[in-house]
Design a protein around this motif. Structure first.
Motif, mmCIF file in Angstrom:
data_model
loop_
_atom_site.group_PDB
_atom_site.id
_atom_site.type_symbol
_atom_site.label_atom_id
_atom_site.label_comp_id
_atom_site.label_asym_id
_atom_site.label_seq_id
_atom_site.Cartn_x
_atom_site.Cartn_y
_atom_site.Cartn_z
ATOM 1 N N MET A 1 0.841 -1.207 0.000
ATOM 2 C CA MET A 1 0.000 0.000 0.000
ATOM 3 C C MET A 1 0.870 1.249 0.000
ATOM 4 O O MET A 1 1.926 1.281 0.640
ATOM 5 C CB MET A 1 -0.889 0.009 1.247
ATOM 6 N N CYS A 2 0.402 2.288 -0.715
ATOM 7 C CA CYS A 2 1.046 3.601 -0.675
ATOM 8 C C CYS A 2 0.021 4.616 -0.186
ATOM 9 O O CYS A 2 -1.025 4.784 -0.820
ATOM 10 C CB CYS A 2 1.514 4.023 -2.066
ATOM 11 N N GLU A 3 0.342 5.281 0.908
ATOM 12 C CA GLU A 3 -0.576 6.290 1.466
ATOM 13 C C GLU A 3 0.094 7.655 1.415
ATOM 14 O O GLU A 3 1.234 7.809 1.824
ATOM 15 C CB GLU A 3 -0.929 5.919 2.912
ATOM 16 N N ASP A 4 -0.641 8.622 0.891
ATOM 17 C CA ASP A 4 -0.092 9.954 0.669
ATOM 18 C C ASP A 4 -1.084 11.011 1.149
ATOM 19 O O ASP A 4 -2.285 10.855 0.954
ATOM 20 C CB ASP A 4 0.096 10.148 -0.847
ATOM 21 N N SER A 5 -0.584 12.051 1.752
ATOM 22 C CA SER A 5 -1.450 13.171 2.138
ATOM 23 C C SER A 5 -0.708 14.447 1.783
ATOM 24 O O SER A 5 0.503 14.530 1.974
ATOM 25 C CB SER A 5 -1.730 13.193 3.641
ATOM 26 N N GLY A 6 -1.431 15.443 1.294
ATOM 27 C CA GLY A 6 -0.739 16.652 0.861
ATOM 28 C C GLY A 6 -1.438 17.936 1.234
ATOM 29 O O GLY A 6 -2.664 18.018 1.212
ATOM 30 N N GLY A 7 -0.651 18.949 1.566
ATOM 31 C CA GLY A 7 -1.202 20.266 1.874
ATOM 32 C C GLY A 7 -1.945 20.259 3.197
ATOM 33 O O GLY A 7 -2.345 19.205 3.688
ATOM 34 N N VAL A 8 -2.096 21.411 3.793
ATOM 35 C CA VAL A 8 -2.851 21.504 5.039
ATOM 36 C C VAL A 8 -3.901 22.598 4.884
ATOM 37 O O VAL A 8 -3.602 23.698 4.419
ATOM 38 C CB VAL A 8 -1.938 21.828 6.242
ATOM 39 N N LEU A 9 -5.135 22.250 5.238
ATOM 40 C CA LEU A 9 -6.223 23.229 5.187
ATOM 41 C C LEU A 9 -6.287 24.004 6.496
ATOM 42 O O LEU A 9 -5.700 23.607 7.504
ATOM 43 C CB LEU A 9 -7.560 22.524 4.934
ATOM 44 N N PHE A 10 -7.027 25.078 6.461
ATOM 45 C CA PHE A 10 -7.134 25.956 7.619
ATOM 46 C C PHE A 10 -7.618 25.204 8.857
ATOM 47 O O PHE A 10 -7.198 25.475 9.968
ATOM 48 C CB PHE A 10 -8.088 27.113 7.289
ATOM 49 N N ASN A 11 -8.492 24.210 8.641
ATOM 50 C CA ASN A 11 -9.045 23.489 9.797
ATOM 51 C C ASN A 11 -8.126 22.371 10.287
ATOM 52 O O ASN A 11 -8.490 21.616 11.189
ATOM 53 C CB ASN A 11 -10.444 22.946 9.470
ATOM 54 N N GLY A 12 -6.951 22.235 9.681
ATOM 55 C CA GLY A 12 -5.988 21.247 10.162
ATOM 56 C C GLY A 12 -6.010 19.930 9.416
ATOM 57 O O GLY A 12 -5.101 19.118 9.560
ATOM 58 N N ASP A 13 -7.057 19.687 8.623
ATOM 59 C CA ASP A 13 -7.073 18.463 7.824
ATOM 60 C C ASP A 13 -6.097 18.657 6.661
ATOM 61 O O ASP A 13 -5.817 19.787 6.251
ATOM 62 C CB ASP A 13 -8.487 18.212 7.268
ATOM 63 N N ASN A 14 -5.567 17.553 6.148
ATOM 64 C CA ASN A 14 -4.784 17.692 4.927
ATOM 65 C C ASN A 14 -5.723 18.026 3.777
ATOM 66 O O ASN A 14 -6.941 17.866 3.886
ATOM 67 C CB ASN A 14 -4.005 16.409 4.632
ATOM 68 N N ALA A 15 -5.142 18.494 2.664
ATOM 69 C CA ALA A 15 -5.973 18.912 1.530
ATOM 70 C C ALA A 15 -6.266 17.743 0.593
ATOM 71 O O ALA A 15 -7.386 17.576 0.125
ATOM 72 C CB ALA A 15 -5.283 20.035 0.765
ATOM 73 N N ALA A 16 -5.240 16.929 0.305
ATOM 74 C CA ALA A 16 -5.392 15.849 -0.671
ATOM 75 C C ALA A 16 -4.922 14.534 -0.062
ATOM 76 O O ALA A 16 -3.950 14.512 0.703
ATOM 77 C CB ALA A 16 -4.577 16.159 -1.918
ATOM 78 N N PHE A 17 -5.595 13.469 -0.388
ATOM 79 C CA PHE A 17 -5.276 12.142 0.145
ATOM 80 C C PHE A 17 -5.318 11.120 -0.980
ATOM 81 O O PHE A 17 -6.268 11.122 -1.764
ATOM 82 C CB PHE A 17 -6.322 11.710 1.185
ATOM 83 N N THR A 18 -4.319 10.260 -1.038
ATOM 84 C CA THR A 18 -4.412 9.137 -1.969
ATOM 85 C C THR A 18 -4.094 7.854 -1.217
ATOM 86 O O THR A 18 -3.363 7.861 -0.221
ATOM 87 C CB THR A 18 -3.424 9.263 -3.155
ATOM 88 N N ASN A 19 -4.658 6.776 -1.699
ATOM 89 C CA ASN A 19 -4.337 5.463 -1.157
ATOM 90 C C ASN A 19 -4.348 4.480 -2.315
ATOM 91 O O ASN A 19 -5.368 4.326 -2.996
ATOM 92 C CB ASN A 19 -5.345 5.048 -0.084
ATOM 93 N N ILE A 20 -3.197 3.889 -2.560
ATOM 94 C CA ILE A 20 -3.031 3.019 -3.728
ATOM 95 C C ILE A 20 -2.569 1.641 -3.251
ATOM 96 O O ILE A 20 -1.583 1.537 -2.513
ATOM 97 C CB ILE A 20 -2.013 3.649 -4.707
ATOM 98 N N ILE A 21 -3.312 0.620 -3.627
ATOM 99 C CA ILE A 21 -2.951 -0.750 -3.243
ATOM 100 C C ILE A 21 -2.455 -1.493 -4.486
ATOM 101 O O ILE A 21 -3.126 -1.497 -5.521
ATOM 102 C CB ILE A 21 -4.152 -1.498 -2.615
#
Lengths: 391, 391
Positions: free
Chosen positions: B368-388
């Motif tokens: 599995m490859c898990e990726d998260s990118g950028g941070v939004l004002f509310n603290g969540d990341n902006a972009a998420f991918t999950n590739i199996i």
């Protein structure tokens, strides 16, 4: 692949809005599109945002889809930020089309948005230059100069005059005067156009597109799910092609080689099972208005070197055989780079639905949107899209 | 939708290459991938390029796919420029996957590339800040600060200590020492990590990813066309999910709400028909190494609050039950933002093929490859991918 329909389109009028952000501009376009589609934000399963120079203009890089769409009511869905210079919005549209055509999602949102007007115009011009290949920009070449050289090639090859070339802007400024979303709504006379300031011979000011702020959005869905929605006139995506500039030694205007616009159109024609005579109305990328003549030929609407006569005979005006740029095109509507592609789509959707008001083309059944973006060092554009819609 | 296989992967080693351009970096990754796939550039029918801060760093906006890929032998094919901050490359990978899965094209190229090292480091830091939501950056918040706050939340909730958190970097720096593509190849002791400069409590320098130059590429094809190629070990894309940050009132670390990483993983698990116990090896987005602990839990590899014990028992080391970041992860391999996502994919492909050399996980069948990118004002990341991926 599944057939995809456009459920709704919406725009923020193109113009100069110093106080509006990308989010503000997109808001109006998105909610107009949702209203037009008669669906709500929570129905949207995937979103693509096209934008070109927002990073340099606003300082926000990387996640403009999320920062623009979040405050507009979207989150927790796949979002993709795409860029392809002037073809950014049409590339975003194609992305959503593919998400749905593939069967992965049933409904998606494509948005194109651009903010260009700033107090400091030099920043905008500098950002604009950055979407042509850097090596070209460093030579001092930018869009107007490159467009002028292309016009000169056309004039040399086919004996057209500057006076001929100015006729495109006469037609398009008239069309734009009928479009409530257009930035410039004054119909110009041939004389006014040729008396406007010379930008780069043969291009005068009124023959060039202007920087603008604006946004356009489209809601797409799988055609097989249409019965779930109470929509007025779904429009079908019949062809949706994307290509890129090629390594080449000479300009197609100097040879008999097919241009990348032609090659991209051929893909869309093939997907749609259509040919040029099937197109009833077209929006083409006339960042410099005379370029419309070259596109008219490259898309197969008339023969090589015939576009001036074709225009003079009125074939491309609203009442003609193949009305081109009924919206006013880029020079009248304005050209917020990353929004233009979906503005073209909105215009064609309105035409195919019979909702184009005073600029309505009679009984238009099939329409085309042609977009080209960025300029490579060898003079070819960088990105090309060709989208065929049918009712 | 059709099954998609990875035919080849390639990387430019991550590091500091002041004299190399985006095109130079991508060149090595692309041609390594083509060689690995045993195909040529002309076989590639569609290309996506992921990059995050190249516009601000190089001055080239809008058409980086075309300007990087043109000199590398590609043109006249669909090219899409995508951005999704640290998930740019994985978003590009997903784009090519979709082009092929949909049936539109049979073979495509996904490239992630980033150039970060400049003589003037302030420019790089300023560009990096621009891929978090601007309103957040304006408060002085950037990735390290945001990561530190997330770590503090984890420590508060589960009673973990800074000493516990530093153990991740011990494991990952060791893994990185075995990876010829890693920027930092020195295994650090627990003491060295805790004695490295404090960046933002509890994060010390060796617990944070470093800026880097680099590129990674993958060649994908329709599985049904595999017989046309003489490949060694095609790897199948079993799941490929993308999501975006959500509007939320509290951090999942303060509540029992599922995180967006969990929700995105669930989509990929569902696509693959798998669950956490099916994963044999994983690359997770540890831009700050302790974040790996949170991901280990959010991806379902162990229960909430158990990741420290899980790590201490050696479960996530190369010889463990579910080896995580065998490549060294972002802190050891380096983090050229727009390239990282495909570097993760390259590592998993090598693991599934049994080509990972001294860091090989025994008989790995699914990764599995898990990726998260950028941070939004509310603290969540902006972009998420999950590739199996599976062999």
């Amino acid at each position: 692949m599944r057939e995809v329909a456009i459920l709704g389109v919406g725009m923020h009028p193109f113009g100069r809005y110093l106080d509006k952000s990308l989010t503000d501009l997109a808001h109006v376009a998105i909610w107009n599109a949702l209203k037009d589609a008669n669906v709500s934000a929570k129905d949207v399963q995937v979103a693509y945002l096209g934008n070109s120079i927002g990073g340099l203009i606003t300082g926000q890089e990387g996640i403009r889809a999320q920062t623009v769409l979040g405050p507009n009511g979207f989150g927790g869905i796949p979002m993709v930020n795409v860029e392809n210079a002037c073809a950014s919005a049409s590339t975003a549209f194609r992305g959503v089309w593919l998400e749905i055509a593939s069967g992965l999602y049933d409904m998606g949102l494509a948005v194109g948005v651009e903010k260009m007007h700033l107090e400091d115009k030099a920043r905008t011009i500098s950002a604009l230059i950055s979407v042509s290949q850097l090596e070209l920009s460093k030579l001092g070449m930018q869009f107007v100069g490159e467009g002028a050289m292309r016009c000169k090639r056309y004039m040399r090859r086919y004996g057209a005059t500057k006076e001929d070339l100015a006729l495109v802007a006469v037609k398009n400024s008239y069309n734009g005067s009928l479009n409530p979303y257009a930035f410039h709504r004054k119909p110009y006379t041939h004389e006014e156009i040729l008396k406007s300031p010379l930008m780069a011979d043969p291009l005068h000011l009124f023959m060039t597109s202007s920087i603008a702020d604006g946004a356009a959005a489209a809601i797409l869905c799988a055609k097989e799910t249409l019965k779930r929605y109470e929509t007025k006139h779904p429009i079908t995506v019949a062809g949706c092609a994307l290509s890129s500039g090629r390594c080449r030694e000479s300009d197609p205007l100097d040879t008999d080689e097919e241009s990348t616009i032609t090659l991209t159109a051929k893909v869309a024609y093939r997907q749609a099972g259509m040919e040029p005579k099937d197109i009833d109305v077209a929006e083409v990328h006339d960042a410099m208005s005379p370029i419309e003549l070259i596109s008219t030929e490259d898309l197969g609407f008339c023969g090589k070197g015939e576009a001036v006569q074709y225009l003079k005979k009125g074939k491309t005006q609203i009442s003609g055989d193949i009305p081109i740029n009924t919206s006013g095109g880029l020079c009248a509507r304005g050209h917020p780079v990353g929004a233009t592609g979906i503005a073209q789509i909105a215009e064609i959707v309105w035409q195919l639905r019979g909702e184009a008001g005073p600029r309505q083309v009679e009984d238009a059944k099939v329409g085309m949107c042609e977009d080209s973006g960025g300029v490579l060092f060898n003079g070819d554009n960088a990105a090309f899209t060709n989208i065929i819609l049918k009712r």
